[in-house]
Write a protein that holds these residues in place. Structure first.
Motif, short mmCIF file in Angstrom:
data_model
loop_
_atom_site.label_atom_id
_atom_site.label_comp_id
_atom_site.label_asym_id
_atom_site.label_seq_id
_atom_site.Cartn_x
_atom_site.Cartn_y
_atom_site.Cartn_z
N ARG A 1 -63.84 -70.86 -31.39
CA ARG A 1 -63.97 -70.00 -32.56
C ARG A 1 -64.82 -68.77 -32.23
O ARG A 1 -64.71 -67.74 -32.89
CB ARG A 1 -64.55 -70.77 -33.73
CG ARG A 1 -65.98 -71.13 -33.57
CD ARG A 1 -66.42 -72.09 -34.62
NE ARG A 1 -66.53 -71.44 -35.91
CZ ARG A 1 -66.90 -72.09 -37.00
NH1 ARG A 1 -67.13 -73.38 -36.92
NH2 ARG A 1 -67.04 -71.47 -38.14
N GLN B 1 -62.63 -65.95 -31.63
CA GLN B 1 -62.01 -65.40 -32.84
C GLN B 1 -63.11 -64.74 -33.67
O GLN B 1 -63.51 -65.22 -34.71
CB GLN B 1 -61.38 -66.56 -33.62
CG GLN B 1 -60.32 -66.15 -34.60
CD GLN B 1 -59.01 -65.89 -33.92
OE1 GLN B 1 -58.87 -66.10 -32.72
NE2 GLN B 1 -58.04 -65.42 -34.67
N SER B 2 -63.63 -63.58 -33.17
CA SER B 2 -64.84 -63.04 -33.80
C SER B 2 -64.54 -62.27 -35.07
O SER B 2 -65.41 -62.05 -35.88
CB SER B 2 -65.53 -62.11 -32.82
OG SER B 2 -64.65 -61.04 -32.53
N GLY B 3 -63.28 -61.82 -35.21
CA GLY B 3 -62.96 -61.03 -36.39
C GLY B 3 -63.33 -59.56 -36.23
O GLY B 3 -63.11 -58.77 -37.14
N SER B 4 -63.89 -59.21 -35.07
CA SER B 4 -64.25 -57.79 -34.94
C SER B 4 -63.14 -57.04 -34.20
O SER B 4 -62.73 -57.42 -33.11
CB SER B 4 -65.60 -57.66 -34.21
OG SER B 4 -65.40 -57.11 -32.95
N LEU B 5 -62.67 -56.00 -34.85
CA LEU B 5 -61.51 -55.26 -34.37
C LEU B 5 -61.76 -54.69 -32.98
O LEU B 5 -60.94 -54.83 -32.07
CB LEU B 5 -61.26 -54.12 -35.36
CG LEU B 5 -59.92 -53.43 -35.27
CD1 LEU B 5 -58.83 -54.44 -35.58
CD2 LEU B 5 -59.89 -52.28 -36.25
N GLN B 6 -62.93 -54.12 -32.82
CA GLN B 6 -63.21 -53.47 -31.55
C GLN B 6 -63.34 -54.47 -30.41
O GLN B 6 -62.97 -54.18 -29.28
CB GLN B 6 -64.51 -52.67 -31.65
CG GLN B 6 -64.25 -51.24 -32.05
CD GLN B 6 -64.52 -51.01 -33.52
OE1 GLN B 6 -65.17 -51.83 -34.16
NE2 GLN B 6 -64.02 -49.91 -34.06
#
Lengths: 105, 604
Positions: B576, B579-584
């Protein structure tokens, strides 16, 4: 007279700037603009190659034709992308990418 | 043979119909009684016929299982006993269970029991016997626990089932061993395999076969309630009394003896005689007869006295099988079925009349208020205590005779039991039926209705007369000279025992208002239940349970199940992070990937 290498150098520079912007900037509109920058870098390469590899005395128009396609698609992409950004702003009141982490695992 | 299939499946159809369709309509008792009547008629029609029929049920490789019926003297005679007891019990139940809410459930259970019992009797192979063996255990469970809201009844049902399971486990091993020895499961095909085994292993066949017979005997110990698995039968008296008459006196508990005799018959008497197992069987039966008779002398509950008496008589039958006089045992089974069913139904009538009072010290004087019931009960008593001329006399005589012929000390054990039997039955009769009423219920008891009296009267006639040759030729198996009487030592001992027992019982108990003797050891049933509860269950079973619990909790739950789930969770937690969720972040990794791909394609 600029050579092919000059063009490619500029194009690579543009692409690097674009990529750096995409990776580093936090404002999503700037990210979007950097994306366009990367597309332009690719276009520049295509046109340069078309110009410097003539066949039968004429530039290779295949490359230039592809550029038109890229520009068209980029325009469409801008339309959709900006619409998404507007919708996103309306929903979340922010366009800062650090705040947009709801997909975090 | 079609009649035999009908005989088997009619009660099943009745119980199905009762359970699925007629539960709410009130027709269920009538359907069951009709089915009992029909099966009785069928059993009479089939009496003495021979034949067998089977259909193929399942195959596993070379192993074939059949569902088959076998008709011979043994099975048709036994069917007559089963249906002949079943019919009066069904009729009696109509009156006894008149006001019960679970009437439909009760009659469903009875029909299911009739089906299962028929299956045991008619089965032509061991697997089928075993299936129906379990089914009678199940229907007995249902019927003992009929009043399941009463904790004691629910416990008794569980106890009966679990105790039987212990015996059945041995039975199953025995069946498999017998299959391993003979390669056959059908009764009539076993003999050649057995002979081949004897020839091939002349030194060890006695031991192997003994072990097999003892394992099979385990099943009979459970079902026929022999020591040490007898503890369930007295508790099973929590069920309705007609059920006790049918299942726990006449038929199901006799199934063990029937099955043993079937085995003896299949293996051949001369083979059986050579096995040390037969001594074990005889001694188990003798000890059961003795202990149960001793316990019966100190019970206050009318049904429990009869239950211990049943144990004791079953002990006689098993002893007879052990002496390779199985036919005498089957003859006793035949006569015992009638008179013990009669005694139980009689006690049911008394309990019914006394508003479910079962303590004999709260009864008394019933002879005046219920003369007909008393008369039939007396007939049953006479047969049980082997008054000369009654059926019990002839059959018990033959068993004692077999013990005497064998020259075993068990003859004297049997003779002592023959003293105890009249003693406790006299006690029961004198206390419950003679003297003055000792409670309001007993004083206001009224004679029961014809639906109860007719079955009692029929059974009373049979109890007296079933030893004579005009009736005993219907018995499942019959020794020579059955129903004849020759005066010899055995007869003398048995009559002396009768006189001693009756006189002692009369002298001690006539006119008494409370028990003049009190032997705590007998009242506490030789502490068998105490032993099982405190020693076996607390130390042995709980220890085992805690070990199993440890395995379950730590190995299975902690390591296997929990370990798997924890490792999956750990990997998930690891991934997980990605899957950091940060776009960059994604863009950066993507860029890195592209660079790697370019590196690999261009430079390598």
């Amino acid at each position: 007279m600029a050579t092919l290498n000059d063009y490619l150098l500029v194009s690579g520079l543009l692409f690097a700037i674009g990529l750096a912007g995409v990776v580093l900037r936090r404002n999503i509109i700037v990210v979007f603009m950097c994306l366009e920058l990367m597309l332009s870098a690719a276009n520049l390469t295509l046109v340069a190659f078309s110009r410097f590899h003539p066949s039968h005395g004429l530039p290779d128009y295949n490359g230039q034709m592809l550029v038109f396609f890229v520009i068209t698609v980029a325009a469409a992409e801008v339309a959709v992308g900006l619409a998404i950004i507007v919708a996103l702003f309306r929903a979340r009141q922010t366009i800062h990418t650090d705040d947009l982490t709801s997909m975090r695992g | 043979m079609n009649l035999a299939w009908l005989l088997l499946f009619l009660p099943f159809a009745a119980s199905l119909a009762n359970q699925l369709v007629l539960k709410k309509t009130g027709l269920a008792p009538l359907v069951s009684v009709a089915s009992a009547l029909a099966t009785f008629i069928l059993a009479v029609m089939l009496l003495g016929t021979q034949g067998s029929a089977a259909f193929h049920w399942a195959s596993i490789g070379d192993f074939h299982l059949d569902i088959g019926l076998q008709l011979d003297t043994l099975s048709t005679g036994m069917m007559l006993v089963v249906t002949g007891i079943g019919l009066p019990v069904h009729v009696f139940s109509l009156a006894y269970m008149k006001d019960d809410d679970g009437k439909a459930r009760y009659f469903t259970g009875l029909s299911l029991f009739m089906f299962s019992m028929t299956g045991i009797v008619l089965a032509d192979n061991f697997i089928m016997t075993f299936i129906f063996w379990e089914l009678v255990g199940f229907s007995s469970y249902l019927l003992i626990g009929h009043w399941y809201r009463k904790p004691s009844a629910a416990d008794a049902a569980k106890k009966a089932f679990i105790t039987n399971r212990i015996g059945d486990f041995g039975f199953m091993i025995g069946i498999l061993m017998l299959w391993g020895i003979t390669g056959q499961l059908s009764f009539d095909k076993m003999k050649p395999g057995l002979e081949a085994f004897q020839c091939a292993n002349p030194t060890i066949w006695v031991g192997v076969l003994s072990a097999t017979v003892l394992c099979i005997f385990c099943g009979a110990v459970g079902k026929s309630a022999q020591v040490p698995l007898h503890v369930w039968l007295p508790d099973a008296m929590e069920g309705p009394t007609p059920v006790s008459a049918l299942i726990h006196a006449a038929t199901m508990v006799a199934a063990g003896v029937y099955m043993l005799f079937r085995v003896q018959f299949t293996l051949g008497c001369e083979v059986f005689q050579q096995l040390p197992a037969s001594d074990v069987i005889a001694w188990t039966g003798g000890i059961t007869a003795l202990l149960a008779a001793l316990m019966a002398t100190q019970q206050d509950d009318i049904k429990r006295v009869l239950a211990y008496s049943t144990l004791s008589q079953l002990g006689y039958m098993v002893m007879a099988v052990g002496f390779v006089a199985g036919d005498a045992g089957m003859f006793h089974l035949f006569t015992h079925a009638w008179f013990k069913a009669l005694l139980f139904l009689g006690s049911g009538a008394v309990i019914f009349a006394c508003h479910h009072q079962q303590n004999i010290w709260q009864m008394g004087g019933l002879m005046k208020t219920m003369p007909l019931t008393t008369l039939t009960f007396a007939a049953g008593c006479a047969a049980l205590i082997a008054v000369p001329g009654t059926s019990g006399f002839f059959s018990k005589e033959l068993i004692l005779d077999a013990a005497y012929q064998a020259g075993s000390p068990l003859f004297w054990v049997g003779a002592f039991v023959a003293v105890l039997t009249p003693f406790y039955m006299t006690r029961l009769f004198v206390v419950a039926f003679l003297g003055k009423p000792r409670s309001d219920h007993a004083a206001h008891a009224r004679e029961v209705g014809p639906l109860m009296l007719v079955p009692l009267a029929v059974l009373a006639l049979l109890a007296i007369s079933s030893g004579y040759s005009f009736l005993n030729r219907f018995a499942p198996a019959l020794p020579h000279h059955a129903g004849e009487f020759h005066f010899n030592l055995v007869a003398g001992v048995s009559m002396a025992a009768l006189v001693i027992g009756v006189v002692a019982g009369w002298r001690l108990y006539a006119g008494k208002d409370h028990d003049p003797i009190c032997i705590p050891l007998l009242r506490e049933r030789f502490k068998f239940d105490w032993f099982y509860d405190t020693i076996l269950i607390r130390y042995f079973q709980d220890l085992l349970a805690s070990i199993i619990h440890f395995f379950d909790e730590f190995l299975i739950n902690g390591l296997l199940v929990g370990g798997l789930s924890r490792s999956a969770e750990g990997f998930g937690n690891l991934f997980r992070r990605v899957q950091s969720g940060s776009l960059q972040g994604y863009a950066f990794v993507f860029g890195l990937g592209v660079i790697l791909v370019i590196y690999f394609t261009v430079f390598i």
